[in-house]
Scaffold this motif. Structure first.
Motif, short mmCIF file in Angstrom:
data_model
loop_
_atom_site.label_atom_id
_atom_site.label_comp_id
_atom_site.label_asym_id
_atom_site.label_seq_id
_atom_site.Cartn_x
_atom_site.Cartn_y
_atom_site.Cartn_z
N ASP A 1 -21.34 -22.73 32.22
CA ASP A 1 -21.30 -21.62 31.27
C ASP A 1 -21.11 -22.09 29.83
OD1 ASP A 1 -21.55 -18.94 30.70
OD2 ASP A 1 -19.42 -18.52 30.94
N ARG A 2 -21.89 -23.06 29.45
CA ARG A 2 -21.79 -23.67 28.13
C ARG A 2 -22.44 -22.77 27.07
NH1 ARG A 2 -23.10 -29.58 25.93
NH2 ARG A 2 -22.64 -28.98 23.81
N ASP A 3 -21.80 -22.64 25.91
CA ASP A 3 -22.39 -21.94 24.77
C ASP A 3 -23.25 -22.92 23.99
OD1 ASP A 3 -21.08 -19.54 25.32
OD2 ASP A 3 -19.32 -20.12 24.16
N TYR A 4 -24.51 -22.54 23.76
CA TYR A 4 -25.40 -23.38 22.96
C TYR A 4 -26.49 -22.52 22.35
CZ TYR A 4 -28.61 -23.42 26.99
OH TYR A 4 -29.45 -23.07 28.02
N VAL A 5 -27.18 -23.08 21.38
CA VAL A 5 -28.26 -22.37 20.70
C VAL A 5 -29.51 -22.50 21.55
CG1 VAL A 5 -29.67 -22.27 18.63
CG2 VAL A 5 -27.23 -22.79 18.44
N GLY A 6 -30.01 -21.36 22.03
CA GLY A 6 -31.19 -21.36 22.89
C GLY A 6 -32.49 -21.41 22.13
#
Length: 109
Positions: A74-79
């Motif tokens: 569940d990593r937050d990153y820029v898609g």
């Protein structure tokens, strides 16, 4: 340049001709500059996925099922990025942890 300079994919899969199969994969994407001045950047990221499935052989039919988890941790990153957005809103978030499942049937003639 508005694409990642480096990308990598690593997948490990185990599969029998019939029965259980499993897989683990990792995708790495390098940083991406979001404007022509290269003054802002979407940071690099790595995400992990995992899958499991089962194959049944029934006469001349093959039935495959699977379940998959993307972005396992569940990593937050820029898609994705909007290059040169005039309002400075370059970044769009990627999906968090998500799931999929499926079933396919194949008949041998």
């Amino acid at each position: 340049m508005h694409i990642a300079k480096n990308q990598a994919y690593l997948g490990l899969n185990w599969k029998a001709s019939e029965g259980l199969r499993a897989g683990l994969d990792m995708r790495y994407v390098d940083q991406v500059y979001v404007n022509d001045e290269n003054s802002d950047v979407a940071p690099s990221y790595a995400v992990v996925g995992m899958s499991v499935g089962y194959t049944w052989l029934l006469d001349d039919w093959q039935v495959n099922s699977y379940a998959r988890v993307n972005n396992l941790f569940d990593r937050d990153y820029v898609g994705s990025v909007i290059v040169n957005d005039r309002n400075g809103r370059y970044f769009e978030p990627a999906d968090g942890r998500n799931f999929s499942a499926g079933l396919s049937m194949t008949k041998q003639f």
